[in-house]
Design a protein around this motif. Structure first.
Motif, mmCIF file in Angstrom:
data_model
loop_
_atom_site.group_PDB
_atom_site.id
_atom_site.type_symbol
_atom_site.label_atom_id
_atom_site.label_comp_id
_atom_site.label_asym_id
_atom_site.label_seq_id
_atom_site.Cartn_x
_atom_site.Cartn_y
_atom_site.Cartn_z
ATOM 1 N N GLY A 32 7.062 -7.626 4.561
ATOM 2 C CA GLY A 32 5.704 -7.504 3.638
ATOM 3 C C GLY A 32 5.506 -5.910 3.634
ATOM 4 N N LEU A 33 4.043 -5.447 3.225
ATOM 5 C CA LEU A 33 3.735 -4.179 3.123
ATOM 6 C C LEU A 33 4.243 -3.354 4.280
ATOM 7 N N ASP A 94 5.032 -1.311 -1.362
ATOM 8 C CA ASP A 94 3.698 -0.571 -1.142
ATOM 9 C C ASP A 94 3.418 -0.150 -2.382
ATOM 10 N N ALA A 97 2.207 -2.491 -4.942
ATOM 11 C CA ALA A 97 0.841 -2.886 -4.765
ATOM 12 C C ALA A 97 -0.300 -1.815 -5.518
ATOM 13 N N LYS A 98 0.080 -0.494 -5.014
ATOM 14 C CA LYS A 98 -0.741 0.651 -5.427
ATOM 15 C C LYS A 98 -0.986 0.350 -7.134
ATOM 16 N N ALA A 101 -2.738 -2.349 -8.527
ATOM 17 C CA ALA A 101 -4.027 -2.364 -8.497
ATOM 18 C C ALA A 101 -4.605 -1.136 -9.278
ATOM 19 N N LYS A 130 -2.891 -6.824 -12.665
ATOM 20 C CA LYS A 130 -4.179 -6.030 -12.002
ATOM 21 C C LYS A 130 -5.465 -6.992 -11.868
ATOM 22 N N PHE A 133 -4.681 -9.453 -9.044
ATOM 23 C CA PHE A 133 -4.275 -8.463 -7.771
ATOM 24 C C PHE A 133 -4.527 -9.405 -6.463
ATOM 25 N N PHE A 137 -1.488 -10.459 -3.967
ATOM 26 C CA PHE A 137 -1.741 -9.744 -2.366
ATOM 27 C C PHE A 137 -2.996 -10.458 -1.827
ATOM 28 N N PRO A 138 -2.599 -11.924 -1.405
ATOM 29 C CA PRO A 138 -3.694 -12.695 -0.782
ATOM 30 C C PRO A 138 -4.206 -12.066 0.098
ATOM 31 N N GLY A 139 -3.282 -11.459 0.978
ATOM 32 C CA GLY A 139 -3.970 -10.994 2.647
ATOM 33 C C GLY A 139 -2.716 -9.900 3.015
ATOM 34 N N ALA A 140 -3.256 -9.548 4.202
ATOM 35 C CA ALA A 140 -2.447 -8.239 4.734
ATOM 36 C C ALA A 140 -1.011 -8.783 5.240
ATOM 37 N N VAL A 142 1.056 -10.599 3.471
ATOM 38 C CA VAL A 142 1.656 -11.212 2.424
ATOM 39 C C VAL A 142 3.295 -10.452 2.533
#
Lengths: 158, 636
Positions: A32-33, A94, A97-98, A101, A130, A133, A137-140, A142
């Protein structure tokens, strides 16, 4: 001769600073992240970096990585055939995701190219991701496979 | 070199015996014999391209390859005998029944391509082994064009200030992130300690390997983790040249050569790859003693190989760029989000302008990422905060937070040459003097910063000789073995430590004599801050050890402090003011105290000329004197 002298000079100097620290490499495995290979020592101390810079060093067998492994992670359901998309998202989660967003960025642009999104449709592709989003990315916790699946799903719907 | 090769040869004679194919097995084929005869007649083993492919360099005892790995040679004498290696290579192409890992045809595609062209080899008369790994790699890399990448120095690691170079092989994809990077580096042992890195790195005790990795991995490493800017120079090479280079890279897979920080380093070894692509360019021969990466870029530019570069700023620069667009309140709010004291959603819901909110969140997400990479943040906490910020950011408008383009610093290939020679005239106390000085490498605080890291200095082996006409004497004024200064400004987001170290010999006046040679060792550490008005202001705690028979006990040791400012005025003028006080606490405490105050000016006159004007006052060993000096310098 010159090189030896130079070398001696550096050794003398670094020895005088005498704060040698041990280097450790630790792979922060995951799917994940925040999955990444840490290279430097924990504190990134400048002195250790100064030493390491003399080698431009690499740790371990980081040599001919023409393909990179995602095998330890769950594979995406919908896009599993396109291994370049999988590898890219896995390794750049990572930054992706940035970019999603923000609605723009090189990583997102690259993903669009890998997925074969025509140039004329890329703005719409980015805007759509976007907007969704929170779905991608539903949760930390993911994982990359969920992200790939969600991107494919959202893009097909959008 | 010889030592390293011998050591490894002795260490694994058995492996060596197993890996070298027996040429005699194929020697009987009449076509092989004919090709060997043709190669001998054409003197192909003396051809420049054979030198490039085998990394041969002329030395005292004939030509020797810089590659130390025995597996790179098909002849047992291959390292030192180009003709034997060539004959063994031709024979190798006739071998059958070998696995692709050992088949010479699969392992040395660039040799095969070149010999095929020069000898007009009829491939239908040769066994055709299948090389699926090679084929897959070439298909995957899909070489079309290439770029030379220069990684600028890390702001606080002067040893990295020499820079680093790598190659990027571009494919038919548009995005460079999908290209592959070819890198040469020492493979270091992670259990080694800091000082061991330096020692082994300098004396060739680490094996160096070429690697090939996705370019995005290198971008993540330099842009993020190491905070170094990247400069991407597209190579002016047609596709077939790039393909030839990639074939040679394939030959070097898993092959080591001893790594030397100063000479046979990352940049030097990349030059062989460039020569494999463009054999008419003369690159490796320009670097005999040491190889400064930025200089290899300059040479490649001079050879016409490179197009103007694309600049890829580090994440640290990006963070500073965003912060510069925010007021103090915005920075404070970003800091609260970064520290987890305030939820990002609260920032997004606030009533400040949307642009402002977007910048606060962008600053927060970049900084959270950086903190995680520096391991100041655990993984769970990182995932939570990072996603929290991004999800708030995704709800802001599309064009929110747009920033003006980042300023592009001067190109590394346009910086001053790294060697410097100077002539000066001045007055010390009441005596006029003339001075000549040389500095083999690399950059000092008063040199123009273009292409270098501001606030950094690395001088090696710089020497100055003075002539005092009054009493007709020459004196060695100073011999700096090494003088490193790393001043890195602290701000809200970066808290680097500044440091310096000096080791060398300085001519110091003593009562009753105009000067005596003193061996000086002086490390120090402290902090620096960048200010709009003062420039870079710093303060360091310093220690100093002086050794000379002029001291009562033979030495003096003490500690003290220095402080100063360095400011760029306009494009070509740099001013530095410094004061320094050392109190002796051991040895000859009477003579060991010293104080100095200096004002120095550097005026840049074009790329490779500069004028320096220095004035100072010193008190040392009980002697007080003033000095002023004007010098002109030429960079090479």
């Amino acid at each position: 001769m010159k090189r030896a002298l130079l070398a001696c000079a550096i050794i003398v100097v670094f020895a005088s600073a005498a704060m040698a620290a041990g280097g450790t490499a630790r792979e922060n495995v995951g799917c994940g992240l925040g999955t990444m290979l840490f290279k430097n020592n924990a504190d990134g101390s400048s002195l250790l970096q100064a030493f390491q810079a003399t080698t431009n060093g690499t740790f371990g067998n980081q040599t001919f990585g023409v393909t990179s492994g995602t095998s330890e992670c769950r594979q995406p359901a919908k896009f599993v055939k396109n291994d370049r998309v999988n590898e890219f998202v896995f390794a750049n989660l990572d930054n992706l995701a940035k970019d999603i967003a923000n609605g723009k960025g090189e990583t997102l642009e690259t993903l669009a190219e890998l997925m074969g999104v025509p140039a004329a449709e890329r703005d719409g592709f980015a805007r759509n991701l976007k907007t969704h989003f929170a779905e991608i990315f539903p949760g930390a916790g993911v994982e990359y496979a969920q992200v790939v699946d969600a991107i494919v799903r959202v893009s097909n719907e959008g | 070199m010889v030592y390293g090769g011998m050591r490894r040869l002795l260490a694994c004679p058995l492996l060596f015996a197993l890996l070298v194919p027996v040429p005699a097995a194929a020697g009987g084929d009449p076509y092989a014999a004919a090709l060997r005869a043709d190669a001998a007649r054409l003197r192909l083993s003396d051809d420049r391209y054979w030198d490039i492919l085998l990394h041969y360099k002329a030395g005292l005892f004939g030509r020797t390859s810089l590659i130390d790995d025995r597996r790179f040679f098909l002849s047992p004498r291959g390292k030192t005998d180009p003709a034997a290696e060539l004959a063994a290579t031709i024979d190798g192409f006739f071998e059958t029944g070998l696995d692709e890992e050992v088949s010479p045809r699969c392992r040395f595609p660039a040799r095969f391509a070149w010999l095929s062209g020069r000898l007009g080899i009829d491939a239908s008369l040769l066994p055709a082994p299948s090389c699926p790994t090679l084929d897959n790699n070439l298909k995957r890399i899909d070489p079309r064009s290439a770029a030379l990448i220069f990684a600028a120095g890390h702001m606080n690691a002067p040893a990295s200030m020499f820079g680093h170079t790598l190659l990027r092989i571009d494919s038919s994809y548009t995005s460079p992130l999908l290209s592959y990077a070819v890198n040469y580096a020492a493979e270091i042992d992670p259990t080694d300690s800091g000082i061991t890195y330096a020692f082994k790195g300098i004396f060739g005790l680490y094996p160096g390997y070429y690697s090939i990795l996705p370019y995005y991995e290198k971008v993540k490493e330099y842009h993020g983790m190491d905070q170094r800017d990247l400069w991407e120079y597209r190579l002016n090479l047609p596709e077939e040249d790039v393909r030839r280079m990639v074939l040679h890279v394939m030959e070097l897979q898993g092959i080591y050569s001893d790594y030397f920080f100063f000479g046979e380093n990352c940049s030097y070894n990349l030059l062989f790859l460039l020569e494999a692509a463009a054999p008419s360019a003369r690159l490796t021969e320009k670097f005999r003693r040491w190889t400064v990466p930025a200089d290899t870029v300059k040479v490649a530019v001079a050879e016409g190989l490179l197009a103007p570069p694309v600049y890829r700023p580090s994440q640290a620069r990006k963070i500073r760029h965003i912060a510069a667009a925010l007021d103090d309140d915005g920075i404070a709010r970003a800091a609260a989000v970064i520290d987890g004291r305030e939820p990002a959603a609260k920032v997004a819901a606030g009533d400040s302008p949307e642009d402002n909110k977007a910048r606060v969140l962008d600053l927060a997400s970049e900084s959270i990422q950086l903190r995680y990479m520096k391991r100041q943040l655990g993984k769970d906490e990182f995932q939570k905060r990072f996603l929290d910020v991004l999800s708030a950011r995704s709800r802001l408008g599309d064009a929110a937070g747009e920033l003006p383009p980042m300023p592009v610093p001067e190109r590394p290939d346009e910086g001053h040459g790294s060697a410097r020679a100077s002539l000066a005239a001045g007055v010390r106390k009441d005596a006029f003097f003339l001075e000549a000085s040389v500095r083999p490498a690399y950059h000092d605080l008063l040199d123009a910063d273009g292409g270098y890291t501001p606030g950094s200095q690395i001088d090696f082996l710089s020497a100055a000789v003075r002539y005092y006409p009054k009493d007709d004497r020459f004196r060695l004024h100073r011999l700096d073995l090494v003088h490193i200064v790393s001043l890195a400004g602290r701000d809200d987001f970066f808290r680097p430590v500044s440091w310096k170290v000096y080791a060398g010999i300085i001519d110091k006046p003593f009562p009753g004599t105009p000067g005596a040679a003193v061996a000086v060792l002086s490390p120090g550490g402290g902090f620096a801050w960048q200010s709009k008005v003062l420039g870079l202001a710093y303060g360091l705690v310093e220690t100093e050890l002086d050794v000379s028979d002029r001291y009562g006990t033979g030495y003096a040791a003490g500690g003290g402090a220095s402080a100063g400012v360095i400011r760029q005025v306009g494009r070509s003028w740099k001013v530095a003011l410094q004061a320094r006080q050392i109190f002796a606490v051991a040895g000859d405490t009477g003579r060991g105290n010293s104080f100095s105050a200096w004002a120095r000016n550097g005026f840049r006159l074009g790329r490779n000329w500069a004028l320096f004007a220095d004035a100072g006052w010193e008190a040392s060993a009980g002697v007080r004197f003033g000095e002023a000096k004007l010098s002109v310098s030429r960079y090479f």
